[in-house]
Write a protein that holds these residues in place. Sequence first.
Motif, PDB file in Angstrom:
ATOM      1  N   THR A 135       0.870  -1.178   0.000  1.00 51.03           N
ATOM      2  CA  THR A 135       0.000   0.000   0.000  1.00 51.03           C
ATOM      3  C   THR A 135       0.903   1.223   0.000  1.00 51.03           C
ATOM      4  O   THR A 135       1.565   1.507   0.997  1.00 51.03           O
ATOM      5  N   ARG A 140       0.393   5.800  -5.911  1.00 51.00           N
ATOM      6  CA  ARG A 140      -0.983   5.473  -6.303  1.00 51.00           C
ATOM      7  C   ARG A 140      -1.154   3.966  -6.457  1.00 51.00           C
ATOM      8  O   ARG A 140      -1.718   3.480  -7.426  1.00 51.00           O
ATOM      9  N   TRP A 141      -0.654   3.229  -5.468  1.00 44.32           N
ATOM     10  CA  TRP A 141      -0.646   1.765  -5.540  1.00 44.32           C
ATOM     11  C   TRP A 141      -1.280   1.186  -4.283  1.00 44.32           C
ATOM     12  O   TRP A 141      -0.918   1.564  -3.171  1.00 44.32           O
ATOM     13  N   ASP A 142      -2.235   0.279  -4.477  1.00 40.18           N
ATOM     14  CA  ASP A 142      -2.871  -0.394  -3.343  1.00 40.18           C
ATOM     15  C   ASP A 142      -3.242  -1.814  -3.755  1.00 40.18           C
ATOM     16  O   ASP A 142      -4.171  -2.028  -4.539  1.00 40.18           O
ATOM     17  N   ASP A 143      -2.504  -2.773  -3.245  1.00 37.99           N
ATOM     18  CA  ASP A 143      -2.776  -4.170  -3.584  1.00 37.99           C
ATOM     19  C   ASP A 143      -3.977  -4.735  -2.836  1.00 37.99           C
ATOM     20  O   ASP A 143      -4.445  -5.832  -3.175  1.00 37.99           O
ATOM     21  N   LYS A 145      -7.054  -2.914  -1.975  1.00 37.69           N
ATOM     22  CA  LYS A 145      -8.342  -2.407  -2.483  1.00 37.69           C
ATOM     23  C   LYS A 145      -9.464  -2.510  -1.440  1.00 37.69           C
ATOM     24  O   LYS A 145     -10.608  -2.856  -1.748  1.00 37.69           O
ATOM     25  N   SER A 265      -0.067  -4.724 -12.128  1.00 40.00           N
ATOM     26  CA  SER A 265      -0.939  -3.618 -12.520  1.00 40.00           C
ATOM     27  C   SER A 265      -1.571  -2.968 -11.291  1.00 40.00           C
ATOM     28  O   SER A 265      -1.851  -3.639 -10.289  1.00 40.00           O
ATOM     29  N   ARG A 266      -1.816  -1.665 -11.389  1.00 34.76           N
ATOM     30  CA  ARG A 266      -2.537  -0.968 -10.322  1.00 34.76           C
ATOM     31  C   ARG A 266      -3.962  -1.493 -10.170  1.00 34.76           C
ATOM     32  O   ARG A 266      -4.590  -1.318  -9.129  1.00 34.76           O
ATOM     33  N   ASN A 267      -4.473  -2.142 -11.195  1.00 37.52           N
ATOM     34  CA  ASN A 267      -5.846  -2.647 -11.159  1.00 37.52           C
ATOM     35  C   ASN A 267      -5.968  -3.975 -10.419  1.00 37.52           C
ATOM     36  O   ASN A 267      -7.083  -4.485 -10.249  1.00 37.52           O
TER      37      ASN A 267
END
Length: 538
Positions: A135, A140-143, A145, A265-267
């Motif tokens: 995190t 702008r990264w959050d594994d 969510k 991926s950020r997604n």
Amino acid sequence: MIRIRLAAVLGGLALAAPMLDAQEIKEREIRAHLEFLSSDLLEGRAPATRGGALTEAYLAAQMRYLGLEPAVNGSYLQRVPIDVVAADRSSMRAVASGKATATFRAPEDVVLWAGSSTETSAAKAEVVFVGYGVTAPEFRWDDFKNVDVRGKILLVLVNDPPAPAAEPQLFGGNAMTYYGRWTYKFEEAERRGAAGMLIVHNTERAGYGWATVVGSWAKEQRMLPRNPQLPAPLGFRGWITEDATTALLRQAGLDLTRLRRDAESRNFRPVATGITLDVGFRNTVQHLESHNVIGRIAGSDANAAKEHILLSAHWDHLGIGPAVNGDSIYNGALDNASGTANLLALAHALAHGPKTKRSVLVAFVTAEESGLLGSDFLALNPVAPTEQIVANLNVDGGNVLGETRDLTVLGDTKSSLGPQIAALIQPKGMRISPDAHPERGYFYRSDHFAFAKVGVPSVSIGEGDDFVGRPREWGQQQAEDYTTHRYHQPGDEYRADWDLRGAVQLTTIVLELTRELANSGVWPTWAPTAEFRRAPRM
């Protein structure tokens, strides 16, 4: 009792240390310390063991002999409380059920250890794959969510998410950030209330092979007593091989290669695997203590003497562990008897050479191999106020292969210490070489990091890989050979044919830098992008 008696005998030496001639750092002095510190007599120098106590007594006696002041309320020894937790391998179970079945072998498939100093380690829960377990709002990264992973067993990839071509500097590009360290991953899992965590080992990404994981973790573990202000500890911590992970996930209809690609991926979102993992084992817990060994060389200027240059090297290694080819003593000759020997010679030169205006602290810290425990304890319980520590210069590995044309300086881009070192060695025809493996995160793996975290500009200084009189690729070949065959293994032993001219060269450079810092009124400054910078001095 051994520690007390030996300390009394060695600590009672009253002889004056020999004055130094023009060649201040002596090869024979470094060799004598190195050969003793890496001998079988010290049983691998594990903290809170007989070998560790002998090492502490030797270092304290040397400090007294050299004339350093005791830095810890009249003593050279700073007590570091350590909980020693040994897992009972005969009681260990790691069984998967649900969408996949498997019984894991330890340590062939998994290496497990306690999340805290508890007599029983256990967790039974669904396995959730959380990518890199990161995190990082600044990227702008959050594994996670916002997925609730409380009570789950997390499966996580080693290192940082890789930087894509469109964002080459994401997570430092090729250089590891703290998010890639296993320490961060376990800490994040605890903050999120997980029941346990397994890190998927990959030799290229981790920077070391499975044998190093086994040598480091399939043995008793040392930890500082748990801070009650921290979140609840994990039920267990562990590593799992890539092959075992692949086979397990395949049974659940999941492909590790694809999951890894998705995690880049950020997604990415956490993946519930439908696999229940039942882990449990008993532990033997001992509440023991080890010591940092710290001396002080007082500055000559009444005002400047309140400010300190902190020199550090860790004295510990892994002690006695799993036998390899019949040898179970992990001597740690290069890691870090060599750096300890260098620092003893450096202390001799500082104590019996020209006096510096600022004071110098010489700290041999314990339990680095257990997660920087000794340096963390010293950073949080400093013997001089942190705001009076100008810089930390650390030596972890003392160059036993000969003179080089370059240095490796961990943290050289994080503060003005890097350019200062570059300017110091340039007239010698030397340079700072970029980290050959920035992806391995060496900056976060040695004791200077503990002091950087509390705001002290810090670097770890070691040899480069461009060795005088050798082919250009020789140094890198030697480093890779060491990592594969001796790092954290019994093969890290003293050799009489080591070329310690490199140790003299390295120690002399650190000596010159120490004097430069200790005679200056200037304070090193952090780079704007450094993670742990403190406010500049007015």
